[in-house]
Design a protein around this motif. Structure first.
Motif, PDB file in Angstrom:
ATOM      1  N   GLY A 289     -16.353 -54.186 -24.865  1.00  0.00           N
ATOM      2  CA  GLY A 289     -15.066 -54.659 -24.354  1.00  0.00           C
ATOM      3  C   GLY A 289     -15.155 -55.417 -23.052  1.00  0.00           C
ATOM      4  O   GLY A 289     -14.137 -55.864 -22.515  1.00  0.00           O
ATOM      5  N   GLY A 290     -16.382 -55.584 -22.524  1.00  0.00           N
ATOM      6  CA  GLY A 290     -16.565 -56.293 -21.267  1.00  0.00           C
ATOM      7  C   GLY A 290     -16.224 -55.427 -20.059  1.00  0.00           C
ATOM      8  O   GLY A 290     -15.838 -54.277 -20.184  1.00  0.00           O
ATOM      9  N   MET A 291     -16.428 -56.002 -18.894  1.00  0.00           N
ATOM     10  CA  MET A 291     -16.135 -55.317 -17.639  1.00  0.00           C
ATOM     11  C   MET A 291     -14.714 -55.681 -17.184  1.00  0.00           C
ATOM     12  O   MET A 291     -14.251 -56.804 -17.409  1.00  0.00           O
ATOM     13  N   ARG A 292     -14.051 -54.720 -16.552  1.00  0.00           N
ATOM     14  CA  ARG A 292     -12.691 -54.937 -16.084  1.00  0.00           C
ATOM     15  C   ARG A 292     -12.576 -54.618 -14.596  1.00  0.00           C
ATOM     16  O   ARG A 292     -13.479 -54.010 -14.014  1.00  0.00           O
ATOM     17  N   LYS A 293     -11.479 -55.014 -14.020  1.00  0.00           N
ATOM     18  CA  LYS A 293     -11.249 -54.724 -12.606  1.00  0.00           C
ATOM     19  C   LYS A 293     -11.286 -53.213 -12.387  1.00  0.00           C
ATOM     20  O   LYS A 293     -10.669 -52.445 -13.126  1.00  0.00           O
ATOM     21  N   GLY A 294     -12.020 -52.800 -11.373  1.00  0.00           N
ATOM     22  CA  GLY A 294     -12.154 -51.379 -11.085  1.00  0.00           C
ATOM     23  C   GLY A 294     -13.397 -50.748 -11.682  1.00  0.00           C
ATOM     24  O   GLY A 294     -13.733 -49.608 -11.364  1.00  0.00           O
ATOM     25  N   ASP A 295     -14.102 -51.483 -12.570  1.00  0.00           N
ATOM     26  CA  ASP A 295     -15.363 -50.986 -13.131  1.00  0.00           C
ATOM     27  C   ASP A 295     -16.499 -51.241 -12.139  1.00  0.00           C
ATOM     28  O   ASP A 295     -16.370 -52.047 -11.214  1.00  0.00           O
ATOM     29  N   TRP A 296     -17.609 -50.566 -12.352  1.00  0.00           N
ATOM     30  CA  TRP A 296     -18.812 -50.796 -11.553  1.00  0.00           C
ATOM     31  C   TRP A 296     -19.964 -51.198 -12.463  1.00  0.00           C
ATOM     32  O   TRP A 296     -20.108 -50.662 -13.570  1.00  0.00           O
ATOM     33  N   PHE A 297     -20.784 -52.130 -12.000  1.00  0.00           N
ATOM     34  CA  PHE A 297     -22.051 -52.445 -12.684  1.00  0.00           C
ATOM     35  C   PHE A 297     -23.166 -52.302 -11.653  1.00  0.00           C
ATOM     36  O   PHE A 297     -23.229 -53.069 -10.688  1.00  0.00           O
ATOM     37  N   PHE A 298     -24.025 -51.317 -11.861  1.00  0.00           N
ATOM     38  CA  PHE A 298     -25.154 -51.076 -10.971  1.00  0.00           C
ATOM     39  C   PHE A 298     -26.417 -51.526 -11.691  1.00  0.00           C
ATOM     40  O   PHE A 298     -26.846 -50.892 -12.663  1.00  0.00           O
ATOM     41  N   ARG A 299     -26.977 -52.613 -11.204  1.00  0.00           N
ATOM     42  CA  ARG A 299     -28.142 -53.190 -11.883  1.00  0.00           C
ATOM     43  C   ARG A 299     -29.438 -52.645 -11.292  1.00  0.00           C
ATOM     44  O   ARG A 299     -29.629 -52.659 -10.072  1.00  0.00           O
TER      45      ARG A 299
END
Length: 324
Positions: A289-299
């Motif tokens: 569903g993709g990333m949305r506002k308020g989500d985090w992506f830690f690479r």
């Protein structure tokens, strides 16, 4: 001049916002994939090395392949069991186990079959294995219900590896495996680079048999292509999801979460108000569903990032001295 410090592992503002949300969360889901175990040195399912480089793992992992050639399929899974036992749980496995101990409302859904979460001490009531485990075996007889956990390596003498490839260089392994296996009289030949390497043909009598009914062959307790996910596991997850109107957070660790039904749990959690935190090495591996506002992506490496993310709740991780 003192060396300049590199950038922090996690941007401080993102770490703070995540830590605050984690501390206030009561119900959390975690979805685990192969990227979690990569830090432990385990090859992915399709990346099995050695003499399996010329095999399509998706063809071997079917009920039809086991029925046609159980010896070949058992050799593949014996190799995978051996490699998983040589690996050790990493810091992320221990951090997840510690979070489960601290938070009764934490449920982990793992797509991994390598047993590393269990060996890290993750509470089984809070760990649901969507694809089964390499270290569960079950009887194939229709009339027998035998299932057990088994960490023997090899599970029967006929499945002993002729030589441990992981202790050799790639060239040494190729030559040693070739010499050892070609000594077998009955074999199937596979191409590895420019060499012919033999796989022994195993008689059914030499494969693992059921100790309960004494007749059925044992098989690995994993979910093969074409098989349904374990009903008991799905019911347990459904009960967790439906027992409350609210889920606070879903962690997506080492998986793209784009394949259903795993991807569906991200959607379900979102529908119940969850924020999404993705931990992955590839920035393009966002959920379906993709990333949305308020989500985090830690690479980055889950073994380094996950303990840092959980530190405010679980403290520093200490690995136990006695490990399987």
């Amino acid at each position: 001049m003192a060396p300049t410090a590199g950038p922090p592992l996690i941007p401080p503002a993102e770490l703070q916002s995540f830590s605050e949300h984690l501390a206030s969360s009561k119900r959390i889901l975690a979805l685990l994939g192969a990227g979690l175990s990569a830090s432990s040195g385990l090859p992915t399912f399709r990346g099995a090395g050695g003499l399996w480089r010329t095999h399509d793992a998706t063809v071997l992992a079917t009920p039809e392949s086991f029925e046609q050639d159980p010896g070949l399929v058992w050799q593949f899974y014996s190799y995978r069991r051996h490699m998983a036992l040589k690996a050790q749980p990493n810091q992320a496995h221990f951090a997840l186990a510690a979070l489960a101990e601290k938070m009764p409302g934490f449920m982990t859904l793992s797509q991994n079959v390598d047993g590393l979460s269990q060996r890290a001490g993750h509470a089984r009531a809070q760990l649901q294995l969507l694809h089964g485990s390499l270290f569960d075996v079950k009887c194939t007889s229709f009339y027998c219900d035998f299932v057990e956990q088994n960490f023997a390596d090899p599970i029967v003498p006929a499945l002993e590896l002729p030589i441990d490839e992981s202790d050799l260089t790639s060239d040494e392994a190729r030559h040693a495996m070739s010499n050892a296996l070609n000594a077998k009289k009955q074999s199937k030949e596979l191409d590895i680079s420019d060499e012919k390497v033999a796989l022994p043909e195993l008689a059914e009598r030499d494969l693992p048999h059921c100790p309960k009914c004494k007749e059925g062959l044992l098989r690995p307790g994993v979910v093969w292509f074409g098989e349904a996910l374990p009903r008991k596991v799905l019911h347990t997850i459904d009960d967790f999801v439906t027992s409350s109107s609210k889920i606070d957070l879903i962690l997506v660790i080492g998986t793209s979460a784009r394949v259903y039904p795993a991807a569906g749990y991200v959607d379900i959690a979102r529908a119940k108000g969850a924020r999404v935190a993705v931990i992955n090495t590839d920035a393009s591996d966002a959920p379906a569903g993709g990333m949305r506002k308020g989500d985090w992506f830690f690479r980055g490496d889950a073994a380094r990032i996950v303990p840092e993310l959980f530190k405010s709740v679980i403290g520093e991780i200490e690995e136990p001295s006695g490990r399987l």
